[in-house]
Every structure is written in C-alpha cells, then in structure tokens.
Scaffold this motif. Structure first.
Motif, PDB file in Angstrom:
ATOM      1  N   GLY A 171       0.790  -1.219   0.000  1.00 41.93           N
ATOM      2  CA  GLY A 171       0.000   0.000   0.000  1.00 41.93           C
ATOM      3  C   GLY A 171       0.826   1.274   0.000  1.00 41.93           C
ATOM      4  N   LEU A 172       2.107   1.169  -0.307  1.00 46.10           N
ATOM      5  CA  LEU A 172       2.978   2.349  -0.320  1.00 46.10           C
ATOM      6  C   LEU A 172       2.821   3.179  -1.584  1.00 46.10           C
ATOM      7  CD1 LEU A 172       6.248   0.760   1.095  1.00 46.10           C
ATOM      8  CD2 LEU A 172       4.699   2.343   2.265  1.00 46.10           C
ATOM      9  N   LEU A 173       2.585   2.507  -2.694  1.00 39.56           N
ATOM     10  CA  LEU A 173       2.456   3.183  -3.983  1.00 39.56           C
ATOM     11  C   LEU A 173       1.151   2.773  -4.643  1.00 39.56           C
ATOM     12  CD1 LEU A 173       6.052   2.712  -5.454  1.00 39.56           C
ATOM     13  CD2 LEU A 173       5.120   4.741  -4.326  1.00 39.56           C
ATOM     14  N   THR A 174       0.699   3.574  -5.554  1.00 42.75           N
ATOM     15  CA  THR A 174      -0.460   3.246  -6.370  1.00 42.75           C
ATOM     16  C   THR A 174      -0.157   3.598  -7.816  1.00 42.75           C
ATOM     17  OG1 THR A 174      -2.850   3.469  -6.555  1.00 42.75           O
ATOM     18  CG2 THR A 174      -1.633   5.472  -6.087  1.00 42.75           C
ATOM     19  N   VAL A 175      -0.774   2.887  -8.727  1.00 48.73           N
ATOM     20  CA  VAL A 175      -0.588   3.120 -10.157  1.00 48.73           C
ATOM     21  C   VAL A 175      -1.617   4.145 -10.623  1.00 48.73           C
ATOM     22  CG1 VAL A 175      -0.737   2.054 -12.439  1.00 48.73           C
ATOM     23  CG2 VAL A 175       0.342   0.816 -10.551  1.00 48.73           C
ATOM     24  N   ILE A 176      -1.161   5.100 -11.414  1.00 50.46           N
ATOM     25  CA  ILE A 176      -2.060   6.081 -12.036  1.00 50.46           C
ATOM     26  C   ILE A 176      -2.171   5.704 -13.512  1.00 50.46           C
ATOM     27  CG2 ILE A 176      -2.431   8.502 -12.615  1.00 50.46           C
ATOM     28  CD1 ILE A 176      -0.512   9.200 -10.284  1.00 50.46           C
ATOM     29  N   PRO A 177      -3.321   5.192 -13.957  1.00 47.56           N
ATOM     30  CA  PRO A 177      -3.464   4.836 -15.368  1.00 47.56           C
ATOM     31  C   PRO A 177      -3.367   6.088 -16.244  1.00 47.56           C
ATOM     32  CG  PRO A 177      -5.219   3.856 -14.057  1.00 47.56           C
ATOM     33  CD  PRO A 177      -4.515   4.846 -13.181  1.00 47.56           C
ATOM     34  N   VAL A 178      -2.608   5.998 -17.326  1.00 43.36           N
ATOM     35  CA  VAL A 178      -2.449   7.104 -18.268  1.00 43.36           C
ATOM     36  C   VAL A 178      -2.908   6.601 -19.631  1.00 43.36           C
ATOM     37  CG1 VAL A 178      -0.856   8.745 -19.319  1.00 43.36           C
ATOM     38  CG2 VAL A 178      -0.496   8.003 -16.945  1.00 43.36           C
ATOM     39  N   ALA A 179      -4.068   7.059 -20.068  1.00 43.16           N
ATOM     40  CA  ALA A 179      -4.637   6.604 -21.342  1.00 43.16           C
ATOM     41  C   ALA A 179      -3.697   6.936 -22.498  1.00 43.16           C
ATOM     42  CB  ALA A 179      -5.989   7.270 -21.570  1.00 43.16           C
ATOM     43  N   GLY A 180      -3.452   5.945 -23.332  1.00 43.01           N
ATOM     44  CA  GLY A 180      -2.650   6.146 -24.532  1.00 43.01           C
ATOM     45  C   GLY A 180      -1.157   6.147 -24.315  1.00 43.01           C
ATOM     46  N   LEU A 181      -0.692   6.023 -23.078  1.00 39.55           N
ATOM     47  CA  LEU A 181       0.753   6.015 -22.829  1.00 39.55           C
ATOM     48  C   LEU A 181       1.334   4.666 -23.221  1.00 39.55           C
ATOM     49  CD1 LEU A 181       3.287   7.388 -21.668  1.00 39.55           C
ATOM     50  CD2 LEU A 181       2.704   6.355 -19.473  1.00 39.55           C
ATOM     51  N   GLN A 182       2.254   4.683 -24.134  1.00 40.49           N
ATOM     52  CA  GLN A 182       2.951   3.465 -24.553  1.00 40.49           C
ATOM     53  C   GLN A 182       4.429   3.793 -24.627  1.00 40.49           C
ATOM     54  OE1 GLN A 182       1.573   1.712 -28.188  1.00 40.49           O
ATOM     55  NE2 GLN A 182       3.195   0.216 -28.220  1.00 40.49           N
ATOM     56  N   ILE A 183       5.219   3.102 -23.835  1.00 38.60           N
ATOM     57  CA  ILE A 183       6.654   3.345 -23.803  1.00 38.60           C
ATOM     58  C   ILE A 183       7.360   2.098 -24.319  1.00 38.60           C
ATOM     59  CG2 ILE A 183       8.640   3.808 -22.333  1.00 38.60           C
ATOM     60  CD1 ILE A 183       6.747   5.334 -20.475  1.00 38.60           C
ATOM     61  N   ASN A 184       8.145   2.262 -25.334  1.00 38.26           N
ATOM     62  CA  ASN A 184       8.953   1.170 -25.869  1.00 38.26           C
ATOM     63  C   ASN A 184      10.398   1.408 -25.467  1.00 38.26           C
ATOM     64  OD1 ASN A 184       6.803  -0.062 -27.331  1.00 38.26           O
ATOM     65  ND2 ASN A 184       6.955   1.604 -28.798  1.00 38.26           N
ATOM     66  N   ARG A 185      11.078   0.343 -25.091  1.00 33.99           N
ATOM     67  CA  ARG A 185      12.478   0.484 -24.734  1.00 33.99           C
ATOM     68  C   ARG A 185      13.256  -0.712 -25.223  1.00 33.99           C
ATOM     69  NH1 ARG A 185      12.495  -0.534 -18.230  1.00 33.99           N
ATOM     70  NH2 ARG A 185      11.491  -2.540 -18.293  1.00 33.99           N
ATOM     71  N   ALA A 186      14.514  -0.471 -25.469  1.00 30.63           N
ATOM     72  CA  ALA A 186      15.385  -1.539 -25.948  1.00 30.63           C
ATOM     73  C   ALA A 186      15.792  -2.430 -24.777  1.00 30.63           C
ATOM     74  CB  ALA A 186      16.625  -0.944 -26.603  1.00 30.63           C
ATOM     75  N   LEU A 187      15.686  -3.720 -24.977  1.00 31.14           N
ATOM     76  CA  LEU A 187      16.175  -4.695 -24.007  1.00 31.14           C
ATOM     77  C   LEU A 187      17.309  -5.473 -24.664  1.00 31.14           C
ATOM     78  CD1 LEU A 187      12.784  -6.011 -22.607  1.00 31.14           C
ATOM     79  CD2 LEU A 187      14.285  -4.290 -21.612  1.00 31.14           C
ATOM     80  N   HIS A 188      18.221  -5.940 -23.864  1.00 35.55           N
ATOM     81  CA  HIS A 188      19.399  -6.623 -24.389  1.00 35.55           C
ATOM     82  C   HIS A 188      19.523  -8.012 -23.777  1.00 35.55           C
ATOM     83  CE1 HIS A 188      20.614  -2.788 -26.074  1.00 35.55           C
ATOM     84  NE2 HIS A 188      20.225  -2.267 -24.924  1.00 35.55           N
ATOM     85  N   LEU A 189      19.891  -8.953 -24.593  1.00 33.23           N
ATOM     86  CA  LEU A 189      20.129 -10.317 -24.157  1.00 33.23           C
ATOM     87  C   LEU A 189      21.579 -10.412 -23.706  1.00 33.23           C
ATOM     88  CD1 LEU A 189      19.065 -13.218 -23.939  1.00 33.23           C
ATOM     89  CD2 LEU A 189      19.715 -13.549 -26.323  1.00 33.23           C
ATOM     90  N   LEU A 190      21.799 -10.778 -22.460  1.00 28.71           N
ATOM     91  CA  LEU A 190      23.147 -10.823 -21.893  1.00 28.71           C
ATOM     92  C   LEU A 190      23.558 -12.234 -21.539  1.00 28.71           C
ATOM     93  CD1 LEU A 190      22.799  -7.884 -19.337  1.00 28.71           C
ATOM     94  CD2 LEU A 190      23.655  -7.776 -21.680  1.00 28.71           C
ATOM     95  N   ARG A 191      24.867 -12.444 -21.525  1.00 28.76           N
ATOM     96  CA  ARG A 191      25.417 -13.715 -21.068  1.00 28.76           C
ATOM     97  C   ARG A 191      26.791 -13.472 -20.494  1.00 28.76           C
ATOM     98  NH1 ARG A 191      27.332 -17.705 -25.601  1.00 28.76           N
ATOM     99  NH2 ARG A 191      28.558 -18.351 -23.836  1.00 28.76           N
ATOM    100  N   LEU A 192      27.276 -14.390 -19.715  1.00 23.25           N
ATOM    101  CA  LEU A 192      28.616 -14.314 -19.147  1.00 23.25           C
ATOM    102  C   LEU A 192      29.625 -14.655 -20.226  1.00 23.25           C
ATOM    103  CD1 LEU A 192      30.232 -13.839 -16.552  1.00 23.25           C
ATOM    104  CD2 LEU A 192      29.995 -16.279 -16.068  1.00 23.25           C
TER     105      LEU A 192
END
Length: 80
Positions: free
Chosen positions: A40-61
């Motif tokens: 109960g510390l945080l709450t989500v505020i829905p934002v209509a139409g918000l779409q965030i794309n971000r690059a993710l990377h596949l990692l290995r040792l």
C-alpha cells in the motif's frame, strides 16, 4: 508534455524511495513495484494512450558455455 522539474536517480530502488518519500511521481516498470503495491505504499495512475517502448538486451557471461535451458532460450529469442 514538457516539464522543467526533473531529478536524476541511479536506480529503480532510488526512484521508488523518492516517490514513497513524497518527492513526486515517476514512471517505472510495473514489475519493479509489486512489493510496494502490496504494502500500500504506492499506487498506479493509469495514463490513457501512454505506450513506452524500450530496448532490451540479451546478456550472457563472457567465455562461458550456456547450459541447455539457456541455449534453448537464446535460440527461441533469436528466431523471432
């Protein structure tokens, strides 16, 4: 939307702590706030139409062979 009020923090944990301390709002991954939502510390505020794309990377040792499960995951991801 434009704002001049910004704060740069070094980690998601620092961002969440700043929001919990009442310093403002933030955009973070939904996966990173499960514990705070449950407590109960945080709450989500829905934002209509918000779409965030971000690059993710596949990692290995480096210089280490992948196990069978990891190798299968890499093949599956690279096939898409």
């Amino acid at each position: 939307m434009r704002t001049d009020a910004t704060l740069t923090l070094g980690s998601t944990e620092a961002i969440k702590a700043a929001v919990v301390a009442g310093m403002g709002v933030a955009i973070v991954s939904r996966l990173s706030i499960d514990a705070e939502l449950a407590a109960g510390l945080l709450t989500v505020i829905p934002v209509a139409g918000l779409q965030i794309n971000r690059a993710l990377h596949l990692l290995r040792l480096r210089n280490r062979a992948l196990g069978p499960s990891a190798a299968a995951m890499v093949r599956m991801l690279l096939a898409k």
